[in-house]
Design an enzyme around this catalytic site. Structure first.
Site, PDB file in Angstrom:
ATOM      1  N   MET A 197      67.151  62.619  44.204  1.00 23.23           N
ATOM      2  CA  MET A 197      67.840  63.862  44.586  1.00 23.23           C
ATOM      3  C   MET A 197      69.312  63.881  44.173  1.00 23.23           C
ATOM      4  O   MET A 197      70.075  64.733  44.587  1.00 23.23           O
ATOM      5  CB  MET A 197      67.731  64.094  46.095  1.00 23.23           C
ATOM      6  CG  MET A 197      66.328  64.155  46.606  1.00 23.23           C
ATOM      7  SD  MET A 197      65.349  65.389  45.721  1.00 23.23           S
ATOM      8  CE  MET A 197      63.725  64.871  46.205  1.00 23.23           C
ATOM      9  N   CYS A 198      69.699  62.946  43.337  1.00 21.41           N
ATOM     10  CA  CYS A 198      71.084  62.841  42.888  1.00 21.41           C
ATOM     11  C   CYS A 198      71.335  63.826  41.741  1.00 21.41           C
ATOM     12  O   CYS A 198      70.543  63.913  40.813  1.00 21.41           O
ATOM     13  CB  CYS A 198      71.322  61.407  42.434  1.00 21.41           C
ATOM     14  SG  CYS A 198      73.026  60.941  42.295  1.00 21.41           S
ATOM     15  N   HIS A 199      72.435  64.562  41.833  1.00 25.01           N
ATOM     16  CA  HIS A 199      72.785  65.534  40.794  1.00 25.01           C
ATOM     17  C   HIS A 199      73.327  64.835  39.550  1.00 25.01           C
ATOM     18  O   HIS A 199      74.122  63.902  39.673  1.00 25.01           O
ATOM     19  CB  HIS A 199      73.866  66.491  41.286  1.00 25.01           C
ATOM     20  CG  HIS A 199      73.406  67.414  42.356  1.00 25.01           C
ATOM     21  ND1 HIS A 199      73.387  67.057  43.684  1.00 25.01           N
ATOM     22  CD2 HIS A 199      72.926  68.678  42.304  1.00 25.01           C
ATOM     23  CE1 HIS A 199      72.935  68.060  44.397  1.00 25.01           C
ATOM     24  NE2 HIS A 199      72.640  69.060  43.591  1.00 25.01           N
ATOM     25  N   ASP A 228      70.716  38.324  35.719  1.00 22.20           N
ATOM     26  CA  ASP A 228      69.827  38.240  34.561  1.00 22.20           C
ATOM     27  C   ASP A 228      70.380  37.303  33.486  1.00 22.20           C
ATOM     28  O   ASP A 228      69.644  36.505  32.918  1.00 22.20           O
ATOM     29  CB  ASP A 228      69.605  39.635  33.970  1.00 22.20           C
ATOM     30  CG  ASP A 228      68.703  39.591  32.750  1.00 22.20           C
ATOM     31  OD1 ASP A 228      67.576  39.071  32.859  1.00 22.20           O
ATOM     32  OD2 ASP A 228      69.126  40.068  31.682  1.00 22.20           O
TER      33      ASP A 228
END
Length: 160
Positions: A75-77, A131
């Protein structure tokens, strides 16, 4: 589902409408960290890692991640990011563990904040360090990730 901003009248997910929100300069700073052994610390500070300069790669990964936040968080713009900076600070070792603190600062001028972008940048930088160094020691600990401060917007300023 009344009162929840990310659900519509049918109880289904929606992206919040920010059309009416005023644009303003916004900034967010997030923090994360990686605890590691002396071997990993030595590998990073003396640039002995076969994969390259660990902190340079983590910095670029954090910047790239901040720009992809809306692809990762449903739901991030998507927002126009005007600046991203990551910095690293070594803490004094405790219990034979070295800690690298990661700070991510993200800026924009827009209708919604950049907290998620800063948190994503700090998180991905920490994951990148893991990593790149896991071949040396898999026992690294990615520490708490949290918002340190934010400014701009309707809700005003916040400092942890």
């Amino acid at each position: 589902m009344t009162g929840f901003t990310h659900f519509n009248e049918h109880g289904r997910a929606k992206m919040v409408d920010i059309t009416a929100k005023k644009e303003s300069a916004r900034k967010a700073v997030a923090r994360s960290s990686v605890q590691m052994s002396g071997d990993v610390y030595d590998n990073i500070v003396n640039q002995k890692n076969k994969k390259g300069d660990v902190l340079s790669v983590a910095q670029v990964a954090g910047i790239m991640a901040s720009k992809q936040t809306s692809s990762l968080i449903p739901m991030c713009h998507p927002i126009p990011i005007s600046g991203v900076n990551l910095s690293f600070e070594w803490k004094t070792p405790e219990d034979n563990l070295y800690e690298l603190v990661i700070l991510a600062e993200v800026k924009t001028v827009g209708s919604t904040g950049v907290e998620m972008e800063a948190l994503t940048a700090a998180s991905v930088a920490a994951l990148t360090i893991y990593d790149m160094c896991k071949a040396i020691d898999k026992s690294m600990i990615i520490g708490q990730t949290f918002l340190l401060e934010k400014s701009g917007g309707k809700s005003g300023d916040y400092k942890r």
